[in-house]
Design a protein around this motif. Sequence first.
Motif, PDB file in Angstrom:
ATOM      1  N   PRO A 190      25.052  11.393  -7.540  1.00 10.34           N
ATOM      2  CA  PRO A 190      23.649  11.516  -7.948  1.00 10.34           C
ATOM      3  C   PRO A 190      22.882  10.259  -7.586  1.00 10.34           C
ATOM      4  O   PRO A 190      23.431   9.151  -7.618  1.00 10.34           O
ATOM      5  CB  PRO A 190      23.742  11.688  -9.472  1.00 10.34           C
ATOM      6  N   ILE A 191      21.616  10.411  -7.264  1.00  7.16           N
ATOM      7  CA  ILE A 191      20.816   9.273  -6.807  1.00  7.16           C
ATOM      8  C   ILE A 191      20.607   8.240  -7.916  1.00  7.16           C
ATOM      9  O   ILE A 191      20.521   7.050  -7.653  1.00  7.16           O
ATOM     10  CB  ILE A 191      19.463   9.779  -6.256  1.00  7.16           C
ATOM     11  N   ASP A 192      20.549   8.681  -9.164  1.00  6.04           N
ATOM     12  CA  ASP A 192      20.217   7.759 -10.247  1.00  6.04           C
ATOM     13  C   ASP A 192      21.453   7.211 -10.955  1.00  6.04           C
ATOM     14  O   ASP A 192      21.461   7.032 -12.167  1.00  6.04           O
ATOM     15  CB  ASP A 192      19.290   8.445 -11.258  1.00  6.04           C
ATOM     16  N   THR A 193      22.504   6.941 -10.205  1.00 10.88           N
ATOM     17  CA  THR A 193      23.726   6.418 -10.824  1.00 10.88           C
ATOM     18  C   THR A 193      24.217   5.174 -10.099  1.00 10.88           C
ATOM     19  O   THR A 193      23.922   4.949  -8.931  1.00 10.88           O
ATOM     20  CB  THR A 193      24.864   7.457 -10.805  1.00 10.88           C
ATOM     21  N   ILE A 194      24.975   4.376 -10.854  1.00 10.93           N
ATOM     22  CA  ILE A 194      25.753   3.285 -10.287  1.00 10.93           C
ATOM     23  C   ILE A 194      27.206   3.654 -10.508  1.00 10.93           C
ATOM     24  O   ILE A 194      27.620   3.922 -11.637  1.00 10.93           O
ATOM     25  CB  ILE A 194      25.413   1.946 -10.956  1.00 10.93           C
ATOM     26  N   VAL A 195      27.972   3.694  -9.450  1.00 13.28           N
ATOM     27  CA  VAL A 195      29.364   4.111  -9.528  1.00 13.28           C
ATOM     28  C   VAL A 195      30.231   2.897  -9.794  1.00 13.28           C
ATOM     29  O   VAL A 195      30.198   1.912  -9.053  1.00 13.28           O
ATOM     30  CB  VAL A 195      29.814   4.806  -8.233  1.00 13.28           C
ATOM     31  N   GLY A 196      31.035   2.966 -10.861  1.00 13.54           N
ATOM     32  CA  GLY A 196      31.927   1.868 -11.167  1.00 13.54           C
ATOM     33  C   GLY A 196      31.171   0.578 -11.460  1.00 13.54           C
ATOM     34  O   GLY A 196      30.054   0.587 -11.973  1.00 13.54           O
ATOM     35  N   LYS A 197      31.786  -0.538 -11.107  1.00 14.32           N
ATOM     36  CA  LYS A 197      31.171  -1.847 -11.319  1.00 14.32           C
ATOM     37  C   LYS A 197      30.216  -2.162 -10.171  1.00 14.32           C
ATOM     38  O   LYS A 197      30.527  -1.898  -9.011  1.00 14.32           O
ATOM     39  CB  LYS A 197      32.252  -2.918 -11.414  1.00 14.32           C
ATOM     40  N   ALA A 198      29.063  -2.719 -10.506  1.00 14.97           N
ATOM     41  CA  ALA A 198      28.051  -3.033  -9.497  1.00 14.97           C
ATOM     42  C   ALA A 198      27.934  -4.537  -9.288  1.00 14.97           C
ATOM     43  O   ALA A 198      28.268  -5.337 -10.170  1.00 14.97           O
ATOM     44  CB  ALA A 198      26.700  -2.478  -9.908  1.00 14.97           C
ATOM     45  N   ALA A 199      27.465  -4.910  -8.111  1.00 12.62           N
ATOM     46  CA  ALA A 199      27.106  -6.299  -7.811  1.00 12.62           C
ATOM     47  C   ALA A 199      25.747  -6.295  -7.144  1.00 12.62           C
ATOM     48  O   ALA A 199      25.388  -5.358  -6.419  1.00 12.62           O
ATOM     49  CB  ALA A 199      28.135  -6.953  -6.895  1.00 12.62           C
ATOM     50  N   LEU A 200      24.972  -7.339  -7.407  1.00 11.39           N
ATOM     51  CA  LEU A 200      23.669  -7.508  -6.769  1.00 11.39           C
ATOM     52  C   LEU A 200      23.819  -8.446  -5.586  1.00 11.39           C
ATOM     53  O   LEU A 200      24.295  -9.571  -5.726  1.00 11.39           O
ATOM     54  CB  LEU A 200      22.664  -8.089  -7.764  1.00 11.39           C
ATOM     55  N   LEU A 201      23.420  -7.985  -4.395  1.00 10.30           N
ATOM     56  CA  LEU A 201      23.435  -8.795  -3.178  1.00 10.30           C
ATOM     57  C   LEU A 201      22.003  -9.162  -2.812  1.00 10.30           C
ATOM     58  O   LEU A 201      21.165  -8.285  -2.624  1.00 10.30           O
ATOM     59  CB  LEU A 201      24.078  -8.023  -2.016  1.00 10.30           C
ATOM     60  N   ILE A 202      21.721 -10.459  -2.723  1.00  8.27           N
ATOM     61  CA  ILE A 202      20.403 -10.956  -2.332  1.00  8.27           C
ATOM     62  C   ILE A 202      20.567 -11.617  -0.964  1.00  8.27           C
ATOM     63  O   ILE A 202      21.166 -12.693  -0.843  1.00  8.27           O
ATOM     64  CB  ILE A 202      19.848 -11.938  -3.373  1.00  8.27           C
ATOM     65  N   ILE A 203      20.030 -10.964   0.048  1.00  6.95           N
ATOM     66  CA  ILE A 203      20.320 -11.341   1.431  1.00  6.95           C
ATOM     67  C   ILE A 203      19.196 -12.177   2.053  1.00  6.95           C
ATOM     68  O   ILE A 203      18.060 -11.714   2.199  1.00  6.95           O
ATOM     69  CB  ILE A 203      20.560 -10.082   2.288  1.00  6.95           C
ATOM     70  N   ASP A 204      19.512 -13.413   2.395  1.00  3.86           N
ATOM     71  CA  ASP A 204      18.643 -14.279   3.200  1.00  3.86           C
ATOM     72  C   ASP A 204      17.239 -14.457   2.627  1.00  3.86           C
ATOM     73  O   ASP A 204      16.254 -14.536   3.377  1.00  3.86           O
ATOM     74  CB  ASP A 204      18.546 -13.738   4.636  1.00  3.86           C
ATOM     75  N   VAL A 205      17.142 -14.533   1.312  1.00  8.63           N
ATOM     76  CA  VAL A 205      15.847 -14.833   0.691  1.00  8.63           C
ATOM     77  C   VAL A 205      15.777 -16.347   0.524  1.00  8.63           C
ATOM     78  O   VAL A 205      16.187 -16.906  -0.492  1.00  8.63           O
ATOM     79  CB  VAL A 205      15.682 -14.103  -0.656  1.00  8.63           C
ATOM     80  N   THR A 206      15.276 -17.003   1.548  1.00 11.29           N
ATOM     81  CA  THR A 206      15.214 -18.456   1.601  1.00 11.29           C
ATOM     82  C   THR A 206      13.788 -18.889   1.904  1.00 11.29           C
ATOM     83  O   THR A 206      12.904 -18.069   2.137  1.00 11.29           O
ATOM     84  CB  THR A 206      16.175 -18.982   2.679  1.00 11.29           C
ATOM     85  N   ILE A 258      36.792  -9.710   0.368  1.00 14.73           N
ATOM     86  CA  ILE A 258      37.814 -10.250  -0.532  1.00 14.73           C
ATOM     87  C   ILE A 258      37.212 -10.490  -1.918  1.00 14.73           C
ATOM     88  O   ILE A 258      37.817 -10.162  -2.947  1.00 14.73           O
ATOM     89  CB  ILE A 258      38.404 -11.553   0.036  1.00 14.73           C
ATOM     90  N   LEU A 259      36.011 -11.074  -1.944  1.00 11.60           N
ATOM     91  CA  LEU A 259      35.335 -11.342  -3.209  1.00 11.60           C
ATOM     92  C   LEU A 259      35.060 -10.057  -3.977  1.00 11.60           C
ATOM     93  O   LEU A 259      35.339  -9.952  -5.179  1.00 11.60           O
ATOM     94  CB  LEU A 259      34.030 -12.097  -2.956  1.00 11.60           C
ATOM     95  N   LEU A 260      34.525  -9.057  -3.294  1.00  5.66           N
ATOM     96  CA  LEU A 260      34.197  -7.794  -3.946  1.00  5.66           C
ATOM     97  C   LEU A 260      35.445  -7.105  -4.489  1.00  5.66           C
ATOM     98  O   LEU A 260      35.430  -6.535  -5.590  1.00  5.66           O
ATOM     99  CB  LEU A 260      33.462  -6.874  -2.975  1.00  5.66           C
ATOM    100  N   LYS A 261      36.519  -7.142  -3.719  1.00  3.98           N
ATOM    101  CA  LYS A 261      37.771  -6.535  -4.191  1.00  3.98           C
ATOM    102  C   LYS A 261      38.289  -7.272  -5.420  1.00  3.98           C
ATOM    103  O   LYS A 261      38.774  -6.658  -6.380  1.00  3.98           O
ATOM    104  CB  LYS A 261      38.819  -6.551  -3.084  1.00  3.98           C
ATOM    105  N   GLY A 262      38.180  -8.604  -5.401  1.00  7.89           N
ATOM    106  CA  GLY A 262      38.617  -9.386  -6.548  1.00  7.89           C
ATOM    107  C   GLY A 262      37.795  -9.103  -7.793  1.00  7.89           C
ATOM    108  O   GLY A 262      38.324  -9.121  -8.917  1.00  7.89           O
TER     109      GLY A 262
END
Length: 203
Positions: free
Chosen positions: A4-20, A121-125
Amino acid sequence: MKQPIDTIVGKAALLIIDVTKGSLLPPDKTPIPIFDAQTAVDNIKVVLESARQAQIPIIFFQELHRPEMVDFGRELEGVEDVHCLEGSEDVEFLDDLKPMKGEFTIGKRRYSCFFSTDLNILLKGLKVETLIIGGFLTDVCVHYTSADAHQHDYYVRIMHDCVRGSSPEAHQASLNAIKYLQTASETNSAEIIGLLEKMTVKS
């Protein structure tokens, strides 16, 4: 099976890419112009606060190249000029959008956050299954990271109001391409904040 579009499956992580800091330079002062970057940054800040409240993993990324320019590879054969040199102010995180203690930072030499980094590796850990993504550029680093995430079997959630590209057309084309891979990938800051707030209440 489609999610479903309004779900997060399992554990989530926030990735912030190249916001410098280089992300917010005016077009005449950067080799990588980004349309309407400030709007995305403002939205990311609000999501970041919710992610911290929900205590999910947060990972910041910086594209970095050596000043000797020995690691650009084919990168300068496209539209982009020399960019993201180590030691320059452009690659520094924004003063009000930078990692805190306990959050992660990853430098990368290429566009995808997975390519030749330890992200997988980090995400799997961390036992992460869903990646919530914001940052720049939609048609470059966000797109390639999302495609690699898909091929590594992660669920991808792209906050459309938290990413911006080199042009509105390129931005939308990449969002369409990512949605082709995962139909539930399209979301926005308000939807994600709502989901994170539910996590905070549960915890």
